[in-house]
Design a protein around this motif. Structure first.
Motif, short mmCIF file in Angstrom:
data_model
loop_
_atom_site.label_atom_id
_atom_site.label_comp_id
_atom_site.label_asym_id
_atom_site.label_seq_id
_atom_site.Cartn_x
_atom_site.Cartn_y
_atom_site.Cartn_z
N UNK A 174 45.56 6.40 48.67
CA UNK A 174 44.90 6.57 47.47
C UNK A 174 45.73 6.17 46.35
N UNK A 175 46.81 6.44 46.39
CA UNK A 175 47.89 6.15 45.18
C UNK A 175 47.99 4.56 45.24
N UNK A 176 48.05 3.85 46.49
CA UNK A 176 48.02 2.43 46.35
C UNK A 176 46.91 1.88 45.86
N UNK A 198 37.39 1.14 48.43
CA UNK A 198 37.46 2.58 48.92
C UNK A 198 37.16 2.63 50.49
N UNK A 199 37.48 1.76 51.19
CA UNK A 199 37.02 1.38 52.71
C UNK A 199 37.80 2.06 53.35
N UNK A 200 39.26 2.23 53.09
CA UNK A 200 40.19 2.62 53.85
C UNK A 200 40.55 4.02 53.48
N UNK A 201 39.82 4.66 52.53
CA UNK A 201 40.22 6.10 51.75
C UNK A 201 39.35 7.11 52.45
N UNK A 202 40.12 8.43 52.57
CA UNK A 202 39.02 9.61 52.66
C UNK A 202 38.00 9.72 51.74
N UNK A 203 37.00 10.52 51.96
CA UNK A 203 35.82 10.53 51.10
C UNK A 203 36.23 11.10 49.31
N UNK A 204 36.88 12.04 49.60
CA UNK A 204 37.29 12.57 48.14
C UNK A 204 38.22 11.61 47.12
N UNK A 216 37.18 3.16 33.67
CA UNK A 216 37.87 2.13 33.07
C UNK A 216 36.93 0.98 32.67
N UNK A 217 36.00 0.75 33.61
CA UNK A 217 34.77 -0.41 33.18
C UNK A 217 34.05 -0.05 32.03
N UNK A 218 33.92 1.23 31.57
CA UNK A 218 32.98 1.38 30.69
C UNK A 218 33.93 1.54 29.30
N UNK A 219 35.18 1.98 29.45
CA UNK A 219 36.12 2.10 28.41
C UNK A 219 36.67 0.70 27.91
N UNK A 220 36.71 -0.24 28.73
CA UNK A 220 37.27 -1.56 28.48
C UNK A 220 36.33 -2.79 28.64
N UNK A 221 35.13 -2.16 28.59
CA UNK A 221 34.05 -3.11 28.84
C UNK A 221 34.07 -4.28 29.84
N UNK A 222 34.78 -4.01 31.15
CA UNK A 222 35.11 -4.65 32.12
C UNK A 222 33.90 -4.59 33.10
N UNK A 223 33.18 -5.86 33.80
CA UNK A 223 32.28 -5.87 34.47
C UNK A 223 32.91 -5.56 35.90
N UNK A 224 32.24 -4.68 36.73
CA UNK A 224 32.73 -4.64 38.04
C UNK A 224 31.47 -4.85 38.90
N UNK A 225 31.97 -5.87 40.26
CA UNK A 225 31.22 -6.05 41.21
C UNK A 225 31.96 -5.07 42.29
N UNK A 226 31.11 -4.29 43.07
CA UNK A 226 31.84 -3.67 44.11
C UNK A 226 31.06 -3.68 45.40
N UNK A 227 31.69 -4.37 46.37
CA UNK A 227 31.02 -4.53 47.58
C UNK A 227 31.61 -3.03 48.24
N UNK A 228 30.38 -2.27 48.99
CA UNK A 228 30.91 -1.15 49.43
C UNK A 228 29.76 -0.71 50.47
N UNK A 229 30.14 0.05 51.56
CA UNK A 229 29.46 0.57 52.68
C UNK A 229 29.07 1.95 52.20
N UNK A 230 29.75 2.51 51.05
CA UNK A 230 29.26 3.97 50.90
C UNK A 230 28.22 4.24 49.96
#
Ligand code: ADP
Ligand code: MG
Length: 251
Positions: A174-176, A198-204, A216-230
């Motif tokens: 998680x730190x990495x 987050x595919x390689x991390x435990x749920x929490x 950070x997306x909201x705070x800095x106005x950065x758009x995020x596109x997140x591919x996820x199975x979760x």
């Protein structure tokens, strides 16, 4: 990316230090893709992966992309981030067509406008967390003191100030990923493209990393596109798109 690949990239960008990339226009989209097609191979071996995928993402918007394995999600992110070219269709990042730039200028624009986060952190093992986060700025020839200052403030933002001198091997999974996130954000890009971050991390831990990305997306106005199975993470974004039959559909 291994360290050798990163070194090659450092060299390429250094030799392009005279290339001036214009400021992004203040268009309403951080990221805009229109009718993107991408086929691998040809003839009977052709695999048509993207067949007219389109998407608009506003600054600060978080979009999840879901889809079956092999549906082309990673291909889509590569094309969106100008790591790969579409066969047809256009991609604009902050109103700029990166495909129309020379390879050197495209590398520099990508470094400035896009952050990438992968399932596996791709941090350089022989460098500290701080050096890894500062790397994109060093590639841009930001002086070391300034680069380290900005890198440290991002590490602090992801809760890892106390781990700044640790190497990736001395950090938890998680730190990495939090270091990888800080590295993706240190250039203040228009958009971050995250491929199963987050595919390689435990749920929490996955939840913690996602919430950091979100904040950070909201705070800095950065758009995020997140591919996820979760699906829990997908449902926490602003919008879910499904990649199916080569196109993106609202869910
Ligand atoms: P996903 O990320 O959704 O699992 P990918 O984008 O990795 O899907 O792959 C989509 C399809 O394209 C798969 O059938 C894959 O085998 C194929 N593919 C991906 N990259 C290449 C490549 N460089 N050359 C040939 N085929 C590829
Ligand atoms: Mg993939």
């Amino acid at each position: 990316m291994n360290s050798q690949a990163m070194n090659v990239e450092v060299e390429n960008v250094r030799s392009a230090s005279d290339v001036v990339v214009p400021n992004p226009s203040q268009g309403s989209f951080a990221l805009q893709a229109v009718g993107v097609h991408k086929t691998y191979g040809s003839g009977e071996f052709a695999v048509q992966v993207l067949q007219g995928a389109s998407l608009n993402v506003r600054p600060g918007e978080r979009v999840a992309v879901v889809g079956a394995s092999g549906s082309g999600k990673s291909t889509l992110l590569h094309v969106l981030g100008a790591l790969d070219q579409p066969d047809q269709g256009t991609v604009e990042i902050s109103g700029q067509r990166l495909d129309q730039l020379s390879e050197k200028a495209r590398g520099e624009a990508r470094n400035r406008l896009v952050g990438f986060v992968y399932q596996f952190h791709h941090l350089l093992p022989e460098f500290s967390a701080l050096e890894n986060v500062a790397m994109p700025l060093r590639i841009r020839r930001v002086p070391e003191t300034e680069a380290n200052f900005q890198a440290m403030s991002l590490l602090e933002r992801v809760g890892l100030k106390a781990r700044a001198t640790h190497r990736p091997g001395e950090l938890s999974g998680g730190e990495r990923q939090r270091v990888a996130l800080a590295r993706a954000l240190v250039t203040r890009p228009s958009c971050v493209l995250a491929d199963e971050p987050t595919g390689n991390l435990d749920r929490g831990t996955a939840r913690t990393v996602f919430e950091l990305m979100s904040g950070l997306a909201k705070e800095q106005g950065i758009a995020f596109v997140i591919v996820t199975h979760d699906m829990e993470i997908a449902q926490s974004t602003d919008r879910i798109l499904r990649l199916q039959d080569g196109i993106l559909q609202a869910t």
